[in-house]
Design an enzyme around this catalytic site. Structure first.
Site, mmCIF file in Angstrom:
data_model
loop_
_atom_site.group_PDB
_atom_site.id
_atom_site.type_symbol
_atom_site.label_atom_id
_atom_site.label_comp_id
_atom_site.label_asym_id
_atom_site.label_seq_id
_atom_site.Cartn_x
_atom_site.Cartn_y
_atom_site.Cartn_z
ATOM 1 N N GLN A 27 2.528 80.358 -11.195
ATOM 2 C CA GLN A 27 3.953 80.388 -11.540
ATOM 3 C C GLN A 27 4.296 79.181 -12.402
ATOM 4 O O GLN A 27 3.828 78.079 -12.142
ATOM 5 C CB GLN A 27 4.773 80.352 -10.240
ATOM 6 C CG GLN A 27 6.272 80.373 -10.425
ATOM 7 C CD GLN A 27 7.001 80.437 -9.075
ATOM 8 O OE1 GLN A 27 6.617 81.185 -8.198
ATOM 9 N NE2 GLN A 27 8.038 79.647 -8.929
ATOM 10 N N HIS A 30 10.374 67.256 -2.190
ATOM 11 C CA HIS A 30 10.182 68.636 -1.759
ATOM 12 C C HIS A 30 8.722 68.976 -1.453
ATOM 13 O O HIS A 30 7.808 68.432 -2.073
ATOM 14 C CB HIS A 30 10.655 69.604 -2.848
ATOM 15 C CG HIS A 30 12.087 69.451 -3.197
ATOM 16 N ND1 HIS A 30 12.580 69.751 -4.444
ATOM 17 C CD2 HIS A 30 13.163 69.023 -2.473
ATOM 18 C CE1 HIS A 30 13.885 69.532 -4.476
ATOM 19 N NE2 HIS A 30 14.259 69.083 -3.297
ATOM 20 N N LYS A 33 1.443 71.089 -7.975
ATOM 21 C CA LYS A 33 2.308 71.167 -9.155
ATOM 22 C C LYS A 33 1.749 70.297 -10.276
ATOM 23 O O LYS A 33 1.445 69.126 -10.075
ATOM 24 C CB LYS A 33 3.724 70.690 -8.821
ATOM 25 C CG LYS A 33 4.419 71.555 -7.788
ATOM 26 C CD LYS A 33 5.775 70.989 -7.413
ATOM 27 C CE LYS A 33 6.447 71.862 -6.360
ATOM 28 N NZ LYS A 33 7.709 71.262 -5.904
ATOM 29 N N TYR A 91 6.898 72.736 -14.946
ATOM 30 C CA TYR A 91 5.788 72.586 -14.021
ATOM 31 C C TYR A 91 5.148 73.920 -13.676
ATOM 32 O O TYR A 91 5.789 74.947 -13.616
ATOM 33 C CB TYR A 91 6.184 71.829 -12.755
ATOM 34 C CG TYR A 91 7.355 72.361 -11.974
ATOM 35 C CD1 TYR A 91 7.168 72.974 -10.738
ATOM 36 C CD2 TYR A 91 8.655 72.206 -12.436
ATOM 37 C CE1 TYR A 91 8.244 73.425 -9.989
ATOM 38 C CE2 TYR A 91 9.740 72.658 -11.702
ATOM 39 C CZ TYR A 91 9.521 73.263 -10.476
ATOM 40 O OH TYR A 91 10.589 73.720 -9.744
ATOM 41 N N ARG A 96 4.356 66.340 -40.081
ATOM 42 C CA ARG A 96 5.048 67.607 -39.800
ATOM 43 C C ARG A 96 5.455 67.753 -38.344
ATOM 44 O O ARG A 96 6.342 68.533 -38.012
ATOM 45 C CB ARG A 96 4.145 68.795 -40.159
ATOM 46 C CG ARG A 96 3.730 68.847 -41.622
ATOM 47 C CD ARG A 96 2.635 69.879 -41.851
ATOM 48 N NE ARG A 96 1.449 69.493 -41.081
ATOM 49 C CZ ARG A 96 0.583 70.351 -40.558
ATOM 50 N NH1 ARG A 96 0.742 71.642 -40.704
ATOM 51 N NH2 ARG A 96 -0.460 69.929 -39.874
ATOM 52 N N LYS A 100 21.260 70.318 -0.315
ATOM 53 C CA LYS A 100 20.018 70.394 0.454
ATOM 54 C C LYS A 100 19.341 69.030 0.521
ATOM 55 O O LYS A 100 18.898 68.600 1.588
ATOM 56 C CB LYS A 100 19.092 71.439 -0.173
ATOM 57 C CG LYS A 100 17.714 71.522 0.468
ATOM 58 C CD LYS A 100 16.823 72.533 -0.218
ATOM 59 C CE LYS A 100 16.203 71.926 -1.449
ATOM 60 N NZ LYS A 100 15.179 72.760 -2.078
ATOM 61 N N ASP A 101 19.256 68.340 -0.624
ATOM 62 C CA ASP A 101 18.546 67.060 -0.645
ATOM 63 C C ASP A 101 19.303 65.953 0.085
ATOM 64 O O ASP A 101 18.690 64.998 0.560
ATOM 65 C CB ASP A 101 18.222 66.656 -2.082
ATOM 66 C CG ASP A 101 17.087 67.497 -2.664
ATOM 67 O OD1 ASP A 101 16.365 68.150 -1.881
ATOM 68 O OD2 ASP A 101 16.942 67.513 -3.903
#
Length: 190
Positions: free
Chosen positions: A49, A64, A73, A133, A26, A171-172
Site C-alpha cells: 500500500q 502510531h 513503512k 510512504y 532541467r 486521537k493523538d
C-alpha cells in the site's frame, strides 16, 4: 539504473536510505523504490500500500503503530521538511524504548525505513509538507494504536523552535503513555 546508499542507525533494522539522484539544469530523476536495489542492499520487505499526506507547519502525526497487521513503512518527503521518528517497541530488543530521528526534506531526498515493531511519527517543520510512504501491510483501523508524542519516558527531542503550536488530531491527544504500553502483554518481538 540507480543504486541506494543504506545508512545504519543506532537501532537495528531502522535505516536511512539515500537514493541515487540524477540531476542537471532541467531538474532531477530518481528511483524512489526498486525491489532489485533494495534486495541487493539486504532490504527484503514487500510493500502492499502507498499513502500520501499533506500537512501544514506544526502538524505532528504519531506515534502510531498497529497491534496486528503490523506495518513497516518506507517514508519520504516530496515537498517541504519533516522531522521523522521511529521508536523501538520490540520486546527483547537491546534498544527497546529508544528512538531515532532523521530530517527528511524534498531537497535531501532521504528515506527512512521504520520496520514492523516500531512506533512512527513526524513533525512538519516547513510551511507545508507532502509526505509519502509505502507500507508492508494494509491499514487496519481496528488495530490502530499509539503512544503520546511527548511521552516523558521516551523523551523525544522534537525540534519545536519556530513551531508556534503543535497541531494534533483528537486521537493523538489521547494516546497512551509508554508506561501503560509496557504494562500490557508484549505486542512485538525482537
Amino acid at each position: 539504473m540507480g543504486k541506494i546508499n543504506v545508512i545504519e542507525t543506532k537501532i537495528r533494522d531502522l535505516v536511512i536510505i539515500e537514493p541515487q539522484v540524477f540531476g542537471d539544469e532541467r531538474g532531477y530523476f530518481l528511483e524512489s523504490y526498486s525491489e532489485q536495489d533494495f534486495k541487493e542492499a539486504g532490504l527484503n520487505m514487500k510493500f502492499v500500500q502507498d499513502n500520501e499526506s499533506r500537512s501544514k507547519k506544526g502538524v505532528l502525526r504519531g506515534l502510531h503503530f498497529q497491534t496486528k497487521h503490523t506495518q513497516g513503512k518506507l517514508v519520504r518527503v516530496v515537498e517541504g521538511e519533516v522531522y521523522d521518528v521511529g521508536v523501538d517497541l520490540r520486546d527483547g530488543s537491546p534498544t527497546y524504548g529508544q528512538w531515532e530521528a532523521v530530517m527528511l526534506t524534498a531537497t535531501n531526498k532521504r528515506q527512512f525505513y521504520v520496520p514492523e515493531g516500531f512506533a512512527h511519527g513526524f513533525l512538519v517543520v516547513s510551511d507545508f509538507a507532502t509526505f509519502q510512504y509505502k507500507c508492508t501491510d494494509y491499514y487496519a483501523p481496528e488495530y490502530d494504536s499509539g503512544i503520546l508524542w511527548n511521552d516523558k519516558t521516551i523523551n523525544i527531542d522534537w525540534p519545536l523552535d519556530g513551531i508556534e503550536e503543535v497541531l494534533l488530531s483528537e486521537k493523538d491527544k489521547q494516546q497512551q503513555s509508554f508506561v501503560d504500553f509496557r504494562a500490557k502483554p508484549s505486542v512485538f518481538k525482537y
